[in-house]
Structures are given as C-alpha cells and as structure tokens.
Write an enzyme that holds these catalytic residues in place. Structure first.
Site, mmCIF file in Angstrom:
data_model
loop_
_atom_site.group_PDB
_atom_site.id
_atom_site.type_symbol
_atom_site.label_atom_id
_atom_site.label_comp_id
_atom_site.label_asym_id
_atom_site.label_seq_id
_atom_site.Cartn_x
_atom_site.Cartn_y
_atom_site.Cartn_z
ATOM 1 N N ASP A 1 0.828 -1.201 0.000
ATOM 2 C CA ASP A 1 0.000 0.000 0.000
ATOM 3 C C ASP A 1 0.865 1.255 0.000
ATOM 4 O O ASP A 1 2.083 1.167 -0.097
ATOM 5 C CB ASP A 1 -1.020 -0.013 1.143
ATOM 6 C CG ASP A 1 -0.367 -0.165 2.489
ATOM 7 O OD1 ASP A 1 0.694 0.432 2.700
ATOM 8 O OD2 ASP A 1 -0.917 -0.903 3.332
ATOM 9 N N LYS B 1 -4.833 2.986 -0.249
ATOM 10 C CA LYS B 1 -5.086 3.447 1.117
ATOM 11 C C LYS B 1 -4.469 4.803 1.330
ATOM 12 O O LYS B 1 -3.614 4.970 2.181
ATOM 13 C CB LYS B 1 -4.486 2.492 2.160
ATOM 14 C CG LYS B 1 -5.484 1.553 2.748
ATOM 15 C CD LYS B 1 -4.961 1.002 4.050
ATOM 16 C CE LYS B 1 -5.931 -0.028 4.554
ATOM 17 N NZ LYS B 1 -5.469 -0.714 5.747
ATOM 18 N N MET C 1 -1.874 8.839 12.755
ATOM 19 C CA MET C 1 -3.103 9.165 12.019
ATOM 20 C C MET C 1 -3.832 10.357 12.653
ATOM 21 O O MET C 1 -5.051 10.404 12.659
ATOM 22 C CB MET C 1 -4.060 7.949 12.008
ATOM 23 C CG MET C 1 -3.446 6.688 11.457
ATOM 24 S SD MET C 1 -4.529 5.257 11.633
ATOM 25 C CE MET C 1 -4.287 4.821 13.341
HETATM 26 N N1 SAH Z 1 1.884 0.422 10.798
HETATM 27 C C1 SAH Z 1 2.347 1.776 10.628
HETATM 28 C C2 SAH Z 1 1.283 2.787 11.003
HETATM 29 C C3 SAH Z 1 0.104 2.767 10.086
HETATM 30 S S1 SAH Z 1 -1.122 3.927 10.526
HETATM 31 C C4 SAH Z 1 3.635 1.967 11.410
HETATM 32 O O1 SAH Z 1 3.998 1.112 12.229
HETATM 33 O O2 SAH Z 1 4.316 2.944 11.165
HETATM 34 C C5 SAH Z 1 -0.736 5.252 9.427
HETATM 35 C C6 SAH Z 1 -0.088 6.383 10.184
HETATM 36 O O3 SAH Z 1 1.269 6.088 10.415
HETATM 37 C C7 SAH Z 1 -0.048 7.695 9.449
HETATM 38 O O4 SAH Z 1 -1.262 8.379 9.548
HETATM 39 C C8 SAH Z 1 1.054 8.421 10.168
HETATM 40 O O5 SAH Z 1 0.602 8.908 11.398
HETATM 41 C C9 SAH Z 1 2.004 7.277 10.467
HETATM 42 N N2 SAH Z 1 3.094 7.170 9.497
HETATM 43 C C10 SAH Z 1 3.396 6.134 8.706
HETATM 44 N N3 SAH Z 1 4.519 6.350 8.007
HETATM 45 C C11 SAH Z 1 4.950 7.574 8.376
HETATM 46 C C12 SAH Z 1 6.070 8.372 8.049
HETATM 47 N N4 SAH Z 1 6.983 7.963 7.168
HETATM 48 N N5 SAH Z 1 6.204 9.565 8.645
HETATM 49 C C13 SAH Z 1 5.314 9.996 9.551
HETATM 50 N N6 SAH Z 1 4.229 9.290 9.893
HETATM 51 C C14 SAH Z 1 4.048 8.096 9.332
#
Ligand code: SAH
Length: 510
Positions: free
Chosen positions: A38, A60, A175
């Site tokens: 995704d 997504k 998020m």
């Molecule tokens: N499983 C993922 C989180 C998924 S929920 C993890 O462990 O990172 C999606 C949220 O993750 C986004 O809304 C944001 O808040 C955060 N996120 C994911 N990648 C990011 C990045 N490179 N920089 C900042 N926030 C990030």
C-alpha cells in the site's frame, strides 16, 4: 503451482527509508510469488521482487481505499489458495495500527498459513529521524502509541485523556493530523501544561521529511502555517525539546534539495545513492535509454574474429557490458581475450572491467578521449588492429587520433542510446510548480534529450530557478549550445566528481 496453500507473510516494510527494511523482510520479498503493498510502503522495495512476481497495489491514501479491507482479505486468501507465497507489505510495523492483527485472524479463519515479520514503526523512527528519542532517562520513563484517528464525538471512547494528560509519558499519536486541534484541546482540558513541547514529523525517514515543532499552545497555529498534512507522527512530551540538540537527518548538506537525475535508469543508482546519502530527494527522469544496437551483427562478428585484433578499447561501462554479453552469448569467455592489450577510459569503466577479471593495460589521467590519446602516445600503434566497441553515436576524436598514430581502428556499435520521454509530463509539471531545485547532466545526450522535452520558448522561464549541474566540459558545451549556462561543472568528470561539485556549490551558499 502446487496443491498446497501458499503462505502469507505479513511484513513490516518500515517507515519509508528503504534501508530500514529488515533482512528477513527483504529475503521474503525476493522469494514471493505475489507482492501486495500500500501507499506507505516505499516503492523502492518492489525492486527486490522476482521479475515474474505479481505486484499488486492496494492503495489506502488518507482513507481513499483502492481496495477495501474486505477485498484485500479476499485477495490474500485467493492467491494463497492458488499456491502462491505472498509478501504482504505494510508501512512501518504490521501490528502497530496496521490492521495486521485482523489480517492474521482472517487468514487463520480461512486456514491460510502466515508469518509475521515485524518492521521499524514510524512511531519510533519518524521521531528518531527528527532527533527525538521517544524515551530518555532525564525526561520520561514510558511512551504511549495512540491512535489520533478516533472520532471525537464517539460516545464510548477508549481514549483516556486524563491518563495521557497526567502522566509524564511521551505521547505518540498516529493518524492524527486532521484531529490535531482536538487532541490538543483534550489534553489541555485534562490538565496538561500548555508549554509541553510538541512536534509533528511528516514523511519521516524519507528525503521529504518535514518537521514542525511548538508547544500545546502554539502547535495548531504552526501546523496550519506550515500547511503540514498527513501522514505525520505527533510527538508530545519533554523529549521533543531534545531535537534542538540532536537533530541530524535534516542537517545533512543537501537535505530538502530536489534533484533531477537524467541518466538512464539502469545507470542512475550510483548518483542517486550518493545524493540521497547527502540528504537530497532524487527525482529520476531518465532522458535516455540504453538498448542493444538495432543490428547486433557487426558486434557478434567482431567477437567471432577477436583473434584478428591487437587492442580492445572501452570508452564506457555500457561498452564493457554489451561487449561481454555478446562474448558470453557466442559461447566464449575471457580466455578468448588473452592475446589482447586492453585500454579503458576512466575509473568506473576500469572497475567494471576488473569485475570481469581484466586489468586495463593503460589508464588515462582524466576521463576524456583526449587523455586516452595522451596515454597511447608512448606506445607504437603502427598497424595495430584496434577494436572499439561503443555507442552508436560517439565522438570521433579517439578513432581519428588512433588512426593518425598508424592504428587500424574498427569502430563497432555495441549499444544505442535512445531518447526516453515517458516522464515528460511529470517533468514539466514539476518545473511549472517550482518543485525542482537542480538538474544533473551526465552526458551530452542527457542535455539534448532533456531540452528536447521542453518547448524552446518556455525553457528559459522553466529553468530560471533551477541549478544546472554538468559532469564536464563537453556536456557543458552541449548545454551552452542549447541555451543553458551550467551553474556547476564537475572538476573531476565522474559521478563522484559531480556529487562533490554539487555539494561544494550548496555548502558555499549556506
Ligand atoms: N503500521 C504503521 C502505522 C500505520 S497507521 C507503522 O507502524 O508505522 C498510518 C499512520 O502512520 C499515518 O497516519 C502516520 O501517522 C504514520 N506514518 C506512517 N509512516 C509515516 C512516516 N513515514 N512519517 C510519519 N508518519 C508516518
């Protein structure tokens, strides 16, 4: 395909920096028959997939699901039942707000075997790349990962605002950008001090990482001003103040610079990796494509008659590659070259040659045809038969000068460079929106092909604020003839030289 059900690997793809993928995840992608990913998973990781793997994007982006979760589930079960092993890539860690738990339960319910490969979560990595340790003995002894997504009007909420507000934990919201105001309001209402430091880190660990800091009092305003959007991590707590001291990622010399790479994709990686390490965001807009010659007969014939030559001269890595591919295709190996003297033009060609087990007999001091000629000057070339496998269109100095020395030069087309325009629209739109800081030119053909994609009447304006960097005098000359005066010309005519000159240029302007 077999009767057995395939296995699904729920893989944490890490937060964005492709180097943060685990070794186990990489092996899994390499072996998978199907790769499902995704938008948070870095597309670079797809390069590890097998050539014939099915690669499926399930989207997504901010809720605009390309495939619904149910459809993703069905897809995984369906592909596994067909016997395929599946790498299901998820941004960050699959079990940290990644719905990995639900996918695992669903697979279990359908009797599909699975494994989980944890990943580096953005909740820790994005702050880390912004210079914020989520725990620190002087500041806090625990950290909470909290969804920032929960509907604020929801009645039976699981949010414990009073707990978050009263603890000295570092609070990490995922998020949460759209809900920032609400998060701040709830914390303040439950007693959290207004001067608590807050940071938002967008696209953490990638070249476009953006960080905004403030306090509970100021952050909403600052985020608005900076127009910072999702995806971002919100970090709240005293550890945020450590950023002033510990920031490192965004302090690298080319951080934030968006640099266009015009080389053919197959050759771009050294320049891309050099510039990326210095912090730049590389935008690959290849303007040339390297392809085998339309008529490969002459090269094959020369290889078949290799005994008739005394010298073999290479002027580029591509020349080396295509020559050896043809050599091997005809069933020969390097022993067929034992009688030859060999010359090459520059350190990269030399290195590539060495990988085939061959050391160049001469190596010119600089990397232009003229220096090769100097290097030959002490050698008796009278009646020497020279094979020169190179690009279809190439400069004539070298064969001319060798001929003057008495050599019998046979130029043969080993490859062709073709104009590549599939990224033309992307290029123009980036230029129009001022989203490019610099363009690199690594050969005359990259300049002319680049310019041929812009309307001559618009070119000046489009390139007005763009720094142009040329690999050497010949490339610069071509650029000038097309109306571009390069801002940078490499002192050493190699990719490393170009990198060094770009770095020096930006450092002198800091
Ligand atoms: N499983 C993922 C989180 C998924 S929920 C993890 O462990 O990172 C999606 C949220 O993750 C986004 O809304 C944001 O808040 C955060 N996120 C994911 N990648 C990011 C990045 N490179 N920089 C900042 N926030 C990030």
């Amino acid at each position: 395909m077999t009767d057995k059900t395939g296995k699904v690997y729920l893989i944490g793809a890490g937060p964005g920096d492709p180097g943060l993928l685990t070794i186990k995840a990489k092996e899994c992608i390499e072996n998978a028959d199907v790769v499902v990913y995704d938008y948070l998973a870095s597309p670079f990781l797809l390069d590890y997939a097998k050539k014939d793997a099915q690669v499926i994007y399930v989207g997504k982006k901010g809720g605009d699901h390309t495939l619904t979760q149910d459809k993703i589930n069905l897809l995984l079960v369906d592909k596994a039942r067909q016997g395929f092993d599946i790498a299901r890539l998820k941004g960050g860690d699959p079990f940290v707000f990644g719905r990995g738990g639900e996918e695992a339960q669903m697979l279990l319910g359908h009797g599909v075997p699975y494994e989980v490969i944890p990943g580096v979560t953005s909740a820790i990595a994005a702050p880390a790349y912004a210079g914020i340790p989520v725990t620190h003995r002087d500041h806090t002894s625990f950290v909470s990962f909290i969804t920032g997504h929960e509907d604020p009007t929801k009645k039976d909420t699981s949010m414990q605002w009073d707990v978050y507000a009263k603890s000295n934990a570092t609070l990490v919201f995922l998020m949460g950008v759209k809900n920032l105001e609400n998060i701040v309001k709830n914390l303040v209402e439950h007693g959290k001090a207004m001067d608590t430091p807050v940071a938002l880190v967008r696209w953490g660990t990638t070249a476009r990482q953006q960080t905004v800091t403030g306090t509970l009092e100021t952050i909403v305003e600052r985020v608005k001003e900076a127009e910072l959007k999702s995806p971002a991590i919100i970090v709240i707590g005293h550890v945020v103040s450590l950023r002033d001291e510990l920031a490192w990622f965004d302090k690298r010399p080319l951080f934030g610079k968006r640099i266009v790479i015009t080389r053919a994709r197959a050759q771009a990686s050294d320049l891309v990796s050099n510039l990326t390490k210095l912090g730049a965001q590389c935008i690959e807009i290849p303007t040339i494509q390297i392809a085998p010659p339309k008529d490969s007969g002459p090269l094959k014939e020369s290889v078949n008659n290799i005994n008739n030559y005394d010298w073999l001269v290479f002027t580029s890595v591509n020349g080396v590659e295509f020559f050896f591919n043809t050599l091997f295709d005809t069933g020969k190996d390097v022993r067929a070259l034992g009688h030859l003297k060999i010359a090459c033009i520059g350190p990269v060609t030399k290195k590539r040659l060495k990988e085939y087990g061959i050391i160049s007999d001469i190596l010119p001091e600089t990397y232009r045809a003229e220096s090769v000629i100097d290097a030959f000057s002490g050698i008796d070339m009278t009646n020497k038969r020279v094979l020169l496998p190179r690009a279809k269109v190439a400069r004539t100095v070298l064969p001319e000068e060798l001929t003057k020395m008495g050599a019998k030069v046979h130029e043969v087309t080993a490859y062709e460079t073709r104009l590549f325009t599939s990224k033309k629209e992307e290029l123009i739109s980036l230029l129009e929106n001022n989203e490019i800081d610099a363009v690199t030119f690594t050969s005359s053909s990259t300049v002319s092909n680049f310019m041929s994609q812009l309307e001559p009447k618009d070119a000046k304006l489009l390139l007005k604020n763009v720094v142009t960097a040329s690999i050497g005098p010949i490339t610069s000359k071509t650029a000038r003839s097309l109306g571009i005066e390069p801002d940078i010309e490499a002192e050493e005519f190699t990719i490393q030289g170009l990198t060094d000159s770009l770095l020096a240029y930006y450092e002198s302007r800091q």
